[in-house]
Scaffold this motif. Structure first.
Motif, PDB file in Angstrom:
ATOM      1  N   CYS A 107     -14.669  -5.638  -4.271  1.00 46.92           N
ATOM      2  CA  CYS A 107     -14.153  -4.413  -3.300  1.00 46.92           C
ATOM      3  C   CYS A 107     -15.822  -3.747  -2.982  1.00 46.92           C
ATOM      4  O   CYS A 107     -16.762  -3.832  -3.794  1.00 46.92           O
ATOM      5  CB  CYS A 107     -13.486  -3.426  -4.286  1.00 46.92           C
ATOM      6  SG  CYS A 107     -11.916  -4.391  -4.720  1.00 46.92           S
ATOM      7  N   GLU A 108     -15.386  -2.911  -2.273  1.00 49.37           N
ATOM      8  CA  GLU A 108     -16.843  -2.263  -1.775  1.00 49.37           C
ATOM      9  C   GLU A 108     -16.466  -0.638  -1.919  1.00 49.37           C
ATOM     10  O   GLU A 108     -15.442  -0.197  -1.651  1.00 49.37           O
ATOM     11  CB  GLU A 108     -17.046  -2.301   0.098  1.00 49.37           C
ATOM     12  CG  GLU A 108     -18.626  -1.523   0.216  1.00 49.37           C
ATOM     13  CD  GLU A 108     -18.712  -1.504   1.639  1.00 49.37           C
ATOM     14  OE1 GLU A 108     -19.822  -0.963   2.025  1.00 49.37           O
ATOM     15  OE2 GLU A 108     -18.013  -2.091   2.379  1.00 49.37           O
ATOM     16  N   VAL A 109     -17.155  -0.115  -2.706  1.00 47.64           N
ATOM     17  CA  VAL A 109     -16.906   1.198  -3.303  1.00 47.64           C
ATOM     18  C   VAL A 109     -18.325   2.057  -2.665  1.00 47.64           C
ATOM     19  O   VAL A 109     -19.354   1.831  -2.680  1.00 47.64           O
ATOM     20  CB  VAL A 109     -17.077   1.398  -4.737  1.00 47.64           C
ATOM     21  CG1 VAL A 109     -16.898   2.740  -5.455  1.00 47.64           C
ATOM     22  CG2 VAL A 109     -16.222   0.355  -5.463  1.00 47.64           C
ATOM     23  N   SER A 126      -2.432  -3.863   1.295  1.00 54.03           N
ATOM     24  CA  SER A 126      -3.123  -4.631   2.431  1.00 54.03           C
ATOM     25  C   SER A 126      -1.703  -4.743   3.343  1.00 54.03           C
ATOM     26  O   SER A 126      -2.072  -4.845   4.599  1.00 54.03           O
ATOM     27  CB  SER A 126      -3.081  -6.211   1.982  1.00 54.03           C
ATOM     28  OG  SER A 126      -1.897  -6.477   1.139  1.00 54.03           O
ATOM     29  N   VAL A 154      -8.468  -1.826 -10.688  1.00 60.50           N
ATOM     30  CA  VAL A 154      -9.009  -3.001 -10.517  1.00 60.50           C
ATOM     31  C   VAL A 154      -8.998  -3.964 -11.695  1.00 60.50           C
ATOM     32  O   VAL A 154      -8.701  -5.098 -11.629  1.00 60.50           O
ATOM     33  CB  VAL A 154     -10.693  -2.910  -9.777  1.00 60.50           C
ATOM     34  CG1 VAL A 154     -11.223  -4.450  -9.893  1.00 60.50           C
ATOM     35  CG2 VAL A 154     -10.713  -2.146  -8.761  1.00 60.50           C
ATOM     36  N   THR A 190     -20.603  -3.107  -4.515  1.00 64.10           N
ATOM     37  CA  THR A 190     -19.547  -4.132  -4.448  1.00 64.10           C
ATOM     38  C   THR A 190     -19.140  -4.146  -6.153  1.00 64.10           C
ATOM     39  O   THR A 190     -19.867  -4.017  -6.886  1.00 64.10           O
ATOM     40  CB  THR A 190     -19.637  -5.397  -4.104  1.00 64.10           C
ATOM     41  OG1 THR A 190     -20.877  -5.948  -4.500  1.00 64.10           O
ATOM     42  CG2 THR A 190     -20.087  -5.436  -2.444  1.00 64.10           C
ATOM     43  N   SER A 242      -8.763   1.107   0.802  1.00 65.98           N
ATOM     44  CA  SER A 242      -7.783   0.694  -0.154  1.00 65.98           C
ATOM     45  C   SER A 242      -7.280   1.637  -1.347  1.00 65.98           C
ATOM     46  O   SER A 242      -6.394   1.666  -1.837  1.00 65.98           O
ATOM     47  CB  SER A 242      -7.972  -0.858  -1.008  1.00 65.98           C
ATOM     48  OG  SER A 242      -9.273  -0.542  -1.487  1.00 65.98           O
ATOM     49  N   ARG A 290      -3.606   5.296  -2.548  1.00 68.54           N
ATOM     50  CA  ARG A 290      -3.898   3.839  -2.960  1.00 68.54           C
ATOM     51  C   ARG A 290      -3.285   3.373  -1.503  1.00 68.54           C
ATOM     52  O   ARG A 290      -2.111   3.496  -1.228  1.00 68.54           O
ATOM     53  CB  ARG A 290      -3.335   3.122  -3.857  1.00 68.54           C
ATOM     54  CG  ARG A 290      -3.839   1.538  -3.996  1.00 68.54           C
ATOM     55  CD  ARG A 290      -3.684   0.965  -5.166  1.00 68.54           C
ATOM     56  NE  ARG A 290      -4.280  -0.236  -5.316  1.00 68.54           N
ATOM     57  CZ  ARG A 290      -3.968  -1.140  -6.201  1.00 68.54           C
ATOM     58  NH1 ARG A 290      -2.949  -1.031  -7.180  1.00 68.54           N
ATOM     59  NH2 ARG A 290      -4.511  -2.447  -6.256  1.00 68.54           N
ATOM     60  N   MET A 313     -12.938   3.474  -1.769  1.00 70.84           N
ATOM     61  CA  MET A 313     -13.005   2.118  -1.950  1.00 70.84           C
ATOM     62  C   MET A 313     -12.366   1.201  -0.712  1.00 70.84           C
ATOM     63  O   MET A 313     -11.212   1.502  -0.244  1.00 70.84           O
ATOM     64  CB  MET A 313     -12.195   1.279  -3.057  1.00 70.84           C
ATOM     65  CG  MET A 313     -12.529   0.104  -3.604  1.00 70.84           C
ATOM     66  SD  MET A 313     -12.049  -0.341  -5.475  1.00 70.84           S
ATOM     67  CE  MET A 313     -10.356  -0.622  -5.068  1.00 70.84           C
ATOM     68  N   LEU A 314     -13.135   0.145  -0.335  1.00 70.34           N
ATOM     69  CA  LEU A 314     -12.682  -0.743   0.980  1.00 70.34           C
ATOM     70  C   LEU A 314     -12.251  -2.070   0.495  1.00 70.34           C
ATOM     71  O   LEU A 314     -13.011  -2.810  -0.387  1.00 70.34           O
ATOM     72  CB  LEU A 314     -13.880  -0.663   1.850  1.00 70.34           C
ATOM     73  CG  LEU A 314     -14.310   0.675   2.506  1.00 70.34           C
ATOM     74  CD1 LEU A 314     -15.423   0.194   3.619  1.00 70.34           C
ATOM     75  CD2 LEU A 314     -13.221   1.550   3.116  1.00 70.34           C
ATOM     76  N   GLN A 315     -11.280  -2.669   1.107  1.00 69.25           N
ATOM     77  CA  GLN A 315     -10.983  -4.256   0.774  1.00 69.25           C
ATOM     78  C   GLN A 315     -10.889  -4.659   2.384  1.00 69.25           C
ATOM     79  O   GLN A 315     -10.401  -4.090   3.310  1.00 69.25           O
ATOM     80  CB  GLN A 315      -9.785  -4.356   0.156  1.00 69.25           C
ATOM     81  CG  GLN A 315      -9.990  -4.254  -1.289  1.00 69.25           C
ATOM     82  CD  GLN A 315      -8.997  -4.692  -2.171  1.00 69.25           C
ATOM     83  OE1 GLN A 315      -7.757  -4.101  -1.986  1.00 69.25           O
ATOM     84  NE2 GLN A 315      -8.993  -5.813  -2.826  1.00 69.25           N
ATOM     85  N   ASN A 316     -11.754  -5.635   2.693  1.00 67.50           N
ATOM     86  CA  ASN A 316     -11.996  -6.374   4.110  1.00 67.50           C
ATOM     87  C   ASN A 316     -12.213  -5.303   5.116  1.00 67.50           C
ATOM     88  O   ASN A 316     -11.759  -5.351   6.085  1.00 67.50           O
ATOM     89  CB  ASN A 316     -10.500  -6.966   4.345  1.00 67.50           C
ATOM     90  CG  ASN A 316     -10.338  -8.235   3.210  1.00 67.50           C
ATOM     91  OD1 ASN A 316     -11.030  -8.702   2.893  1.00 67.50           O
ATOM     92  ND2 ASN A 316      -9.052  -8.151   2.899  1.00 67.50           N
TER      93      ASN A 316
END
Length: 531
Positions: free
Chosen positions: A245-247, A512, A443, A241, A420, A509, A413-416
């Protein structure tokens, strides 16, 4: 003059060559999925960007499946042949694997099997249709691009030494010029065979026979049994993280975990007061790179042959320990000597209307790979296996059936829980560093994906023939900041804006609200296409 960054709510494709991007766009508009489009783009790049990639190379895919909400990785790297032993080289008086020629073709090319696996997993169009654009460009030709011509000039001596390569890239004794038509009839025939017979043509059929027969005649080590044994591997990505964000990256034998280590170190530092083009930023970047590379070089190999302690390396506690050793007040550079690595790579990404996302990268390792094409095949073989060590105690020592330390690392990279950012780049040592630049640009510095790709870049490390590491930086108004870095002990080497040594990055990119924006690097011949 730069075009406006493409944006759209439906689909997006980006690659380092505009023709390959156009192929991906066309496949999507025909009703193909991101799986179909990624294979079509990958195959097209193998034709129009032959100095960077091709059927004789490897590929890695990182795939988000919108229906399941899961991310999978596909390791399409080849393994060393059954006869690829340390003794096979040392008995010929060699103390290192040659970088070029038949003996540098140590590992089975994995890319074709990777295409097949990706297409089978989520393709909608017929296999032959997905490969058809690449076949047409091979058969009918395409204009030599700026970047291809630049590398043709650089590697002219190698191109002249190989009969197959010289027949393609020279006409009347001179290199083809930028804009001249490059036709590859043998490669077109190989693609036609793949269209009709599928992946087996390359691993047990006529294409395999042509490659291995050529290698046998020319003193290479790969044999039919090595091709028949090859399979790509579906793997679970590694992740960390970063500021919420999760990478995700590919696990070993990819070097992808190294950028996760860098992010873990930077996460504990406040970048808000540090200018992106300041000496302080480049100092921090170089120091986290050195620490991650020390562990990468110590441990990275095929995990089936040696354990890679990822749990420790990717822990936040370990990152804090590493970061604590960075000299900040006053700044001081730590010593490090990294192994030199090749830089020929092509990164691309696709997002389709359903939200499926594919981040993928492929390579021949060096520019034009082994600079060897088995007669009549039209296929340049990679020299990825030349990175193996002939020291039997080395973690990356050559052994039959082993995958080598691999620089390829597509990122996501993930968001929720949803993608993303898709990102990646060309350039061996530069891949984790440019990925770090892209992520921090988005970021920490609030960049769009195109702005992040356009940021002045750095590459810490060394290239072949050098005995010391350098901190290479694009000089875009760096001024006195370079002198400050030198005073802190960095071996700074300045380059002009948009220098090719910084690699070619691409990215997509996803907002949301579902808006997709795409970017291609000015340093290459690419384009992003979306709607």
């Amino acid at each position: 003059m730069r075009n406006t960054m493409p944006a759209g709510y439906r689909s997006m494709v980006t690659s380092p060559h505009y023709l390959a991007s156009a192929v991906g766009s066309a496949i999507l508009q025909q009703g193909g999925s991101a799986y179909d489009a990624s294979v079509a783009v990958s195959a097209a790049l193998g034709v129009v960007y032959p100095h960077m990639t091709g059927l004789g190379g490897d590929a890695f895919f990182l795939i988000y499946d919108a229906a399941s909400g899961k991310v999978e990785g596909l390791n399409g790297s080849g393994r060393a042949g059954s006869g690829a032993t340390v003794d096979a080289y040392t008995r010929q008086g060699l103390f290192a694997i040659p970088h070029r020629g038949p003996l540098s073709a140590v590992t089975v090319p994995g890319m074709v099997d990777a295409w097949w696996e990706v297409w089978q997993r989520g393709g909608r169009l017929p296999w032959a249709d997905v490969l058809e654009p690449a076949r047409r460009y091979a058969e009918e030709g395409f204009p030599v691009s700026r970047d291809l011509h630049r590398w043709m000039q650089r590697d002219e001596a190698w191109l002249r030494q190989d009969a197959g390569l010289s027949s393609l890239y020279l006409s009347g004794g001179r290199l083809l010029g930028e804009g001249e038509r490059l036709v590859q009839p043998d490669l077109a025939a190989a693609l036609r065979t793949l269209q009709a017979e599928g992946r087996d043509a390359f691993y047990t059929g006529s294409l395999m026979k042509g490659i291995t027969e050529g290698l046998r005649k020319d003193g290479g080590l790969l044999v039919p049994e090595d091709f028949a044994a090859h399979r790509s591997t579906w793997v679970k990505p590694v992740s960390t993280t970063y500021r919420g964000c999760e990478v995700l990256q590919m696990p070993p034998n990819s070097q992808g975990f190294s950028v996760l280590m860098m992010l873990n170190m930077l996460e504990g530092m406040d970048l808000s007061g540090i200018g992106r083009n300041s000496a302080e930023f480049y100092h921090l970047a170089a120091e986290v790179v050195k620490r991650a590379f020390r562990d990468r070089d110590r441990y990275l190999t095929d995990p089936e042959f040696a354990a890679v302690p990822l749990e420790q390396l990717l822990s936040k506690e370990y990152a804090q320990t590493l970061a604590a050793g960075i000299e900040l007040q006053p700044p001081a550079a730590a010593p490090h000597l990294s192994p030199a690595s090749g830089q020929d790579t092509a990164y691309a990404a696709v997002v389709d209307e359903d939200g499926n996302a594919v981040s993928f990268i492929q390579s021949l390792y060096f520019d034009f790979g082994s600079a060897y094409m088995p007669e009549g095949t039209g296929i340049i073989l990679q020299n990825r296996g030349s990175f193996f060590s002939l020291e039997e105690t080395h973690v990356n020592a050559l052994a039959p059936g082993k995958r080598t330390f691999h620089t390829l690392m597509p990122g996501m990279m993930l968001q929720n829980g949803v993608p993303s950012l898709l990102m990646g780049t060309q350039g061996g040592e530069g891949q984790p560093q440019t990925t770090l630049s892209l992520i921090t640009g988005v970021v920490d510095y609030g960049c769009t994906i195109q702005e992040a790709v356009d940021l002045p870049r750095w590459v810490y490390g060394r290239t072949w023939g050098e005995d010391s590491d350098k901190l290479r930086i694009e000089d875009r108004g760096l001024g006195a900041e370079a002198d400050r870095l030198k005073a802190w002990g960095h071996n700074v080497q300045l380059f002009g804006a948009w220098d090719g040594i910084m690699g070619q990055a691409q990215g997509i990119r996803i907002g949301s609200d579902g808006l997709r924006t795409g970017a291609a690097d000015l340093r290459g011949d690419g384009a992003a296409i979306g709607w």
